[in-house]
Write an enzyme that holds these catalytic residues in place. Sequence first.
Site, PDB file in Angstrom:
ATOM      1  CD  GLN A   1      46.427 -25.377   9.372  1.00  0.00           C
ATOM      2  OE1 GLN A   1      47.483 -25.977   9.597  1.00  0.00           O
ATOM      3  NE2 GLN A   1      45.262 -25.977   9.347  1.00  0.00           N
TER       4      GLN A   1
ATOM      5  CE1 TYR B   1      48.085 -31.180  16.234  1.00  0.00           C
ATOM      6  CE2 TYR B   1      46.427 -31.073  14.519  1.00  0.00           C
ATOM      7  CZ  TYR B   1      47.572 -31.643  15.050  1.00  0.00           C
ATOM      8  OH  TYR B   1      48.190 -32.687  14.407  1.00  0.00           O
TER       9      TYR B   1
ATOM     10  NE  ARG C   1      41.495 -28.148   7.329  1.00  0.00           N
ATOM     11  CZ  ARG C   1      42.091 -29.332   7.130  1.00  0.00           C
ATOM     12  NH1 ARG C   1      43.011 -29.767   7.950  1.00  0.00           N
ATOM     13  NH2 ARG C   1      41.779 -30.059   6.084  1.00  0.00           N
TER      14      ARG C   1
ATOM     15  N   GLY D   1      44.059 -33.247  -0.404  1.00  0.00           N
ATOM     16  CA  GLY D   1      45.377 -33.348   0.229  1.00  0.00           C
ATOM     17  C   GLY D   1      46.253 -34.425  -0.372  1.00  0.00           C
ATOM     18  NE  ARG D   2      44.194 -38.912   2.264  1.00  0.00           N
ATOM     19  CZ  ARG D   2      43.259 -39.662   2.846  1.00  0.00           C
ATOM     20  NH1 ARG D   2      43.552 -40.862   3.297  1.00  0.00           N
ATOM     21  NH2 ARG D   2      42.032 -39.195   2.971  1.00  0.00           N
TER      22      ARG D   2
HETATM   23  C1  PHB Z   1      49.881 -34.705  10.849  1.00  0.00           C
HETATM   24  O1  PHB Z   1      51.019 -34.260  10.976  1.00  0.00           O
HETATM   25  O2  PHB Z   1      49.649 -35.903  10.645  1.00  0.00           O
HETATM   26  C2  PHB Z   1      48.745 -33.786  10.983  1.00  0.00           C
HETATM   27  C3  PHB Z   1      48.995 -32.446  11.212  1.00  0.00           C
HETATM   28  C4  PHB Z   1      47.930 -31.567  11.335  1.00  0.00           C
HETATM   29  C5  PHB Z   1      46.654 -32.038  11.226  1.00  0.00           C
HETATM   30  C6  PHB Z   1      46.397 -33.361  10.990  1.00  0.00           C
HETATM   31  C7  PHB Z   1      47.452 -34.242  10.857  1.00  0.00           C
HETATM   32  O3  PHB Z   1      45.629 -31.197  11.363  1.00  0.00           O
END
Ligand code: PHB
Length: 369
Positions: free
Chosen positions: A101, A183, A230, A323-324
């Site tokens: 990524q 971002y 994304r 993810g989690r």
């Molecule tokens: C994070 O570091 O919490 C984080 C990083 C990238 C993302 C979302 C959260 O796209």
Amino acid sequence: MERPSRLFDSLVLGGQPLPNRIVLPPLTRSRATNDGIPTQLMEEYYRQRAGAGLVISEGVVIAPQATAYARVPGLYSAEQVAAWRPVVAAAKRHGAAVYAQLWHVGRQSHSTVQPDGLPPKAPSAIPITGYQYRAPSGRIPYEVPRELTTAEITDIVQAYGTAARNAVRAGFDGVELHAANGYLIDQFLNDASNQRTDHYGGSYENRMRFLLEVITEVARSLPAERIGVRLSPSSDWMDARDTDKRTLYSTAVRTLNELGLAYLHLVEPEIAGSTTVARPEDSIPTAELAALFDGVVIVTGGHDQTSAERLLADGTADLVGFGRLFIANPDLPQRFRTGAALEPLRPAGIYGGGHEGYTDYPSLAISGL
Ligand code: PHB
């Protein structure tokens, strides 16, 4: 009768067969060196999670200026490329496709981590309000960023290209462009963070120009079918606001649909960065945007095995990210397959630190479950 599982069906992504539909999505874990060089600990982490069909790396910064936090890995130096090789090889050991990524945080950075010690650069000199920067000492306000010149925008586009070339050299099968979560690319897309009066601001076409230039540059090193994008269409996390997100992101998806990309990766509306929140009232249903994209769609955010099977069955998603669940269950695909219990996520060690909370979650074979 039990419904057949689709999570374990194969899928061809960018010409590459995937062993299953389960994705390790990008997760910032901050275990690289201070110079953004991947470590042996990272190799172990990705080796443990190699059972996914698609492994997307944590956000990898394309330049020193692109980072927000310490110990985030990069792909801009020869040392970083060399150190990524064993990490990528470990992630590939069960046949997963492995994508890097590519990340530039823009105004989510801070002068304390900028090489010149000055505030970060962004499309416009508009600070993030309503959120605070995660500094080692605690939360502090975001700064007013410096507005990028057009020459600097060209430099960043080229840095994406270099990082993509480096990703190929490191063994990655493809790259994902992080255009979500407020971002840099998302800062160009949203009108609250992009008030430029040149050809990078104003119309949808202008606000999408940076993303499209990045794709074109990256496509010099990789075929389009190995480039994913994304988006987080419903999130205003980190002050990513727009007067009309539905038109903005449906226009973006329709445009991306023409490019023959590897995939579109959609973040679910109830995800704010790394946490689950109430679904915003004006959220855009993921299925609505997914329907505008003819290629592979990945959906990530708060899903479990049951809801993921539903997304695959109703055609919203082709692949689902966890993810989690994957942080706490390195062998998540095996647990899904066998119906084994899931380990809960512990808050310690999510960002930074060492082995603890990173590579010490048990796999079934180790725990003897
Ligand atoms: C994070 O570091 O919490 C984080 C990083 C990238 C993302 C979302 C959260 O796209």
